[in-house]
Design an enzyme around this catalytic site. Structure first.
Site, PDB file in Angstrom:
ATOM      1  N   ASP A   1      -3.920  -3.109  -5.985  1.00  0.00           N
ATOM      2  CA  ASP A   1      -3.364  -1.742  -5.955  1.00  0.00           C
ATOM      3  C   ASP A   1      -1.880  -1.614  -6.263  1.00  0.00           C
ATOM      4  OD1 ASP A   1      -5.866  -0.948  -5.161  1.00  0.00           O
ATOM      5  OD2 ASP A   1      -5.317  -0.524  -3.088  1.00  0.00           O
TER       6      ASP A   1
ATOM      7  N   ASP B   1     -12.310   0.518   5.496  1.00  0.00           N
ATOM      8  CA  ASP B   1     -11.168   0.788   4.613  1.00  0.00           C
ATOM      9  C   ASP B   1      -9.989   1.378   5.380  1.00  0.00           C
ATOM     10  OD1 ASP B   1     -12.458   0.094   2.143  1.00  0.00           O
ATOM     11  OD2 ASP B   1     -13.568   1.975   2.272  1.00  0.00           O
TER      12      ASP B   1
ATOM     13  N   ASP C   1       0.827  -1.209   0.000  1.00  0.00           N
ATOM     14  CA  ASP C   1       0.000   0.000   0.000  1.00  0.00           C
ATOM     15  C   ASP C   1       0.865   1.264   0.000  1.00  0.00           C
ATOM     16  OD1 ASP C   1      -2.538   1.042  -0.174  1.00  0.00           O
ATOM     17  OD2 ASP C   1      -2.908   1.070   1.979  1.00  0.00           O
TER      18      ASP C   1
HETATM   19  C1  BGC Z   1      -7.256  -4.531   5.020  1.00  0.00           C
HETATM   20  C2  BGC Z   1      -7.198  -6.015   5.242  1.00  0.00           C
HETATM   21  C3  BGC Z   1      -8.594  -6.593   5.213  1.00  0.00           C
HETATM   22  C4  BGC Z   1      -9.285  -6.208   3.926  1.00  0.00           C
HETATM   23  C5  BGC Z   1     -10.699  -6.704   3.830  1.00  0.00           C
HETATM   24  C6  BGC Z   1      -8.019  -4.223   3.770  1.00  0.00           C
HETATM   25  O1  BGC Z   1      -8.211  -2.846   3.707  1.00  0.00           O
HETATM   26  O2  BGC Z   1      -5.968  -4.014   4.941  1.00  0.00           O
HETATM   27  O3  BGC Z   1      -6.611  -6.243   6.501  1.00  0.00           O
HETATM   28  O4  BGC Z   1      -8.542  -7.985   5.324  1.00  0.00           O
HETATM   29  O5  BGC Z   1      -9.293  -4.806   3.796  1.00  0.00           O
HETATM   30  O6  BGC Z   1     -11.568  -6.024   4.648  1.00  0.00           O
END
Ligand code: BGC
Length: 565
Positions: free
Chosen positions: A281, A504, A234
């Site tokens: 991403d 998120d 990320d």
């Molecule tokens: C998170 C993950 C999570 C996924 C699904 C992502 O934004 O970083 O830890 O499993 O979302 O909710």
């Protein structure tokens, strides 16, 4: 994750080009006997002209004098160049080193640029040669060593067709516990392998084998896994930073991908079609959020320079693609990110390169758009071809020169471009429709007034975000189309990869041991950054860490569901 990159304005881009012009940066040196080069080409365009910036990296031996060549696809004509001596004959362009910069050492990058005119479509050139060598981004075989034969197995064309998809009982229980949640709690959602401990199961949660066993017990034919733990994860946002540092490639391979592959290869699971959504991403970030773009972040520059996103994904594709019942889908962002000309082609070409690096392009079965994003599946009240008083909707503030207005048109357009980049013509697209419904009381019921393009687009668009680049816990969003196989030609399925109700990112900083950072795009009071063109974030307040259950968001998604839940 899921930040996105607003297209830069033409004026800002041109200024950046002039500042960057002339720099010859030494980014590393390595002994090499082979010739090789890597070229990126980015464009800011208006109706009749454009500015292009090139970055030309010499991957081979030091060059004493260099010549770059390409052919334009259309009627583009260079009018002025810098940091190189430009000449053009018909479609063929030749750039020779400037008199002050003839030496290009191993690993060094030259950054020529130019202004040009065009009419019709400004298709970016796809092949560049440096001193006669085709620039492929490498000098020879890449890591891992490619096998010569395509991956094994008799995969079906569409793994979703004709079978029931696995319902994750953990998500289902959380959804069912919300008022009204029972209306959707039996829908299939993605199982996220978002850290090494998720493979065995952490904090009382089910591990990978437990999910696969449960899928067999449910009589499911397909299960959807998200493989998500790259080094330096990320890089353009903070909310989903992960446990692995930028250089932890070996750990990624041996402690994450290898154990996952070992479990998936168990013959016990041979009857399941295993869809993997690989490392969302990451590759798009290497196109849009790196220098010389104004949207660049230091972390994305680091990941581009060390190559660990490409190497990690090539490794995953290779290992997982060797399992006959695994179907790898690569992430292609969404229309509000890669839908601009200067992002789309470059992303498709990068994905093609990584697929080749994996040993065979056939390791990729398809692509997914809109993962955990909010772009509408179809905008019902306007299309990209509409005009108002002779002005194209592309000139509205909302569309801002994008080529697409929704995920369906984008998925099909991107699919064509991926095939052009070398992928099989049978590839299928997935669209994550988990949170792109935009129903509820605020949903327009017809086209906007044809007063001017902005009134028309803003009055008719169902996507009611403040800006297309907003990605975190969007206020006003609703559940989208329910998961469905083969909704139309070229689209393998509508899927719910982001489990609705999982955050998120947190609205304020929350200490944690998951590696998650605090990204202000999740703070409703934040006034934005270059990636959303400095607009308010549009995020819901009081959100927990990414991936954690966010009851208020689930209820809002349910209330604004379209189709209604
Ligand atoms: C998170 C993950 C999570 C996924 C699904 C992502 O934004 O970083 O830890 O499993 O979302 O909710």
């Amino acid at each position: 994750m899921r930040f996105n990159s607003a297209r830069r304005g033409a004026a800002a881009g041109a200024a950046a080009a002039l500042l960057a012009g002339g720099l010859v940066a030494l980014v590393g040196s390595q002994a090499s006997a082979a010739a090789g080069c890597k070229v990126t080409y980015s464009v800011n365009q208006w109706n009749t002209g454009f500015t292009a910036n090139l970055s030309v990296t010499n991957l081979g031996d030091t060059l004493n004098g260099w010549t770059l060549e390409w052919d334009f696809a259309g009627n583009q004509q260079v009018t002025q160049g810098w940091s190189g001596e430009f000449s053009q004959s018909g479609k063929h362009v030749t750039v020779k080193n400037p008199s002050w910069g003839g030496t290009l050492a191993t690993g060094a990058t030259a950054t020529p640029g130019f202004n040009a005119s065009y009419s019709g479509t400004n298709t970016a050139p796809t092949e560049f040669k440096l001193n006669g060598t085709l620039c492929t981004g490498s000098t020879g075989p890449t890591d891992p060593t490619p096998p010569t034969s395509p991956p094994p197995g008799n995969r079906v064309d569409n793994p979703y067709a004709g079978v029931k998809a696995y319902v994750n009982p953990e998500w289902s229980a959380k959804a069912a516990a919300e008022p009204g949640g029972g209306a959707v709690s039996n829908q299939p959602t993605g199982v996220w392998l978002d850290r090494i401990a998720a493979i065995a199961g952490t904090g009382g949660a089910m591990g990978l084998r437990a999910h696969l066993d449960k899928a067999l017990a449910q009589g499911a034919g397909v299960i959807q896994l998200v493989v998500y733990d790259l080094p330096g994860r990320d890089c353009a946002a903070l909310a989903s930073n992960g446990e692995l540092g930028a250089t932890d490639l070996d750990k990624y391979k041996t402690s994450f991908i290898d154990p996952i592959a070992a479990i998936l290869a168990d013959s016990k699971y041979a009857s399941l079609r295993i869809v993997t959504v690989d490392e969302i991403d990451s590759l798009p970030n290497l196109v849009t959020n790196v220098d010389p773009r104004p949207t660049a972040t230091p972390n994305c520059n680091t990941m581009k320079a060390n190559g660990n996103y490409q190497k990690g994904i090539a490794y995953a594709l290779n290992k997982l693609g060797a399992i006959p019942n695994v179907y790898n889908y690569l992430d292609v962002g969404h229309h509000g990110w890669l839908g601009w000309d200067d992002n789309l082609g470059a992303s498709a070409d990068l994905l093609a390169q990584v697929a080749k690096d994996s040993g065979s392009m056939a390791n990729v079965h398809g692509f997914i758009t809109n993962t955990a994003n909010y772009g509408a599946t179809k905008e019902p009240y306007f299309t990209i071809d509409d005009t108002v008083n002779g002005t194209s909707v592309r000139q509205s503030k909302w569309v801002d020169w994008n080529r697409y207005v929704d995920e369906t048109s984008y998925a099909l357009g991107m699919r064509q471009r991926l095939i052009q980049a070398g992928f099989d013509s049978g590839i299928g697209m997935l669209i994550d429709t988990s949170r792109n419904g935009w129903g509820g009381a605020g949903r327009p019921t017809g086209p906007g007034a044809k007063t001017d393009v902005d009134t028309y687009v803003d009055g008719g668009r169902t996507d009611r975000r403040i800006h297309l680049g907003n990605w975190c816990n969007q206020a006003g969003a609703g559940l989208g189309e329910r998961p469905k196989a083969a909704p139309q030609a070229g689209i393998d399925a509508y899927v719910w990869i982001k489990p609705p109700g999982e955050s998120d990112g947190s609205s304020t900083e929350i200490p944690n041991d998951e590696g998650k950072g605090f990204d202000r795009m999740c703070d409703p009071t934040y006034t934005g950054n270059p990636r959303n063109n400095n607009h308010m974030s549009g995020a819901l307040p009081n959100a927990p860490l990414s991936g954690h259950w966010f009851s208020a968001q689930f209820q809002e998604l349910l209330k604004n569901a379209n189709p209604p839940a």
